[in-house]
Design an enzyme around this catalytic site. Structure first.
Site: not given
Length: 231
Positions: A9, A34, A36, A38, A68, A139
Site C-alpha cells: 500500500s 495498492h 488507498d 480516502m 480501494h 478490512m
C-alpha cells in the site's frame, strides 16, 4: 498451488519519491500496487486521487493497480480511476446507493470489480452480486489510517468468505488489508486469503536510501506464504 499476491500500500510510502518507491518495491517482488483513496467523508482522512494513478502509469509502472475507494458516493470517481489506469476498483457497499450498478460501472469501465468489508460489515452484501465481483477485500482494521494492528476476528471472517467463494464457482480473489506483516501473513493465508495488502509492514520496516531495502521483507513474506502453501 495457490497464487498468492502481495500488494504494498503506497499510503505508507515516501510520497516525495513515489515513482522510485513503487519501482523499488516491484523490483523486489511485489505483485500489485495498492491505492488507498480516502475522501475525509467516508473515512476521517484525505489521501490521493486519479492524477497520482495516472502519474505512475506515465512513470512506467505496468503492474496491476488495485484502487480501494474509501469515498462516498463512489460512482462519480470510478470512471476517472479507470481512465487513469486502474486495474481493480473496489468500494464499500455502504458507500453506494446501488451496489449492483456500481459493480457494473467498474466492469463497463474496463476494470475488475470488488467489494470491501469493514470489520463490522456483514458479508450478506455478497448474496446477489457474486457474478459481478472479481475481488473481495476484508478490512482487518477500521479504515482511515495506516499502521494499525490486525483484528484477530478477521480470521474467522476470512474462512467464511473463502467458503462463499469456493461454493460460488467464480474466480474471485480474497484480499485482506490492515496490520499484515511477516509474523502473521502465514496465519492469514491459512484462513483463506490469497492477496495481501501491507503498507507499514513493508514500507515501514526498512531503512531509507537503499534501493534494495525491500528485498528482505518481501522474501520473508514469500517464505511464510510458501510454508502456508505446502500445508
Amino acid at each position: 498451488m495457490i497464487d498468492y499476491q502481495i500488494a504494498p500500500s503506497i499510503l505508507s510510502a515516501d510520497f516525495a519519491r513515489l515513482g522510485e518507491e513503487v519501482d523499488n518495491v516491484l523490483a523486489a517482488g511485489a505483485d500489485i500496487v495498492h491505492f488507498d483513496v480516502m475522501d475525509n467523508h467516508y473515512v476521517p482522512n484525505l489521501t490521493i486521487g486519479p492524477v497520482v494513478c495516472e502519474a505512475l502509469r506515465k512513470h512506467g509502472v505496468e503492474a496491476p493497480i488495485d484502487v480501494h475507494l474509501m469515498v462516498k458516493p463512489v460512482d462519480r470517481i470510478i470512471p476517472d480511476f479507470a481512465s487513469a489506469g486502474a486495474s481493480y476498483i473496489t468500494f464499500h457497499p455502504e458507500a453506494s446507493e446501488h451496489v449492483d450498478r456500481s459493480l457494473s460501472l467498474i466492469r463497463d469501465s474496463g476494470c475488475r470489480s470488488g467489494l470491501v468489508f469493514n470489520p463490522a460489515t456483514s458479508l450478506s452484501y455478497l448474496d446477489h452480486v457474486l457474478d459481478k465481483v472479481d475481488m473481495i477485500l476484508l478490512m482487518s482494521v477500521n479504515p482511515g489510517f495506516g499502521g494499525q494492528t490486525f483484528i484477530p476476528a478477521t480470521l474467522d471472517k476470512l474462512r467464511t468468505a473463502r467458503s462463499i467463494i469456493d461454493a460460488s464457482g467464480f474466480d474471485i480473489r480474497l484480499e485482506v488489508d490492515g496490520g499484515v506483516k511477516v509474523d502473521n501473513i502465514a496465519k492469514i493465508a491459512a484462513a483463506g486469503a490469497d492477496t495481501f495488502v501491507s503498507g507499514s509492514g513493508i514500507f515501514g520496516c526498512t531503512q531509507a536510501g537503499d534501493p534494495n531495502r525491500y528485498d528482505s521483507i518481501l522474501r520473508q513474506m514469500r517464505d511464510r506464504l510458501e510454508s502456508a502453501n505446502s500445508v
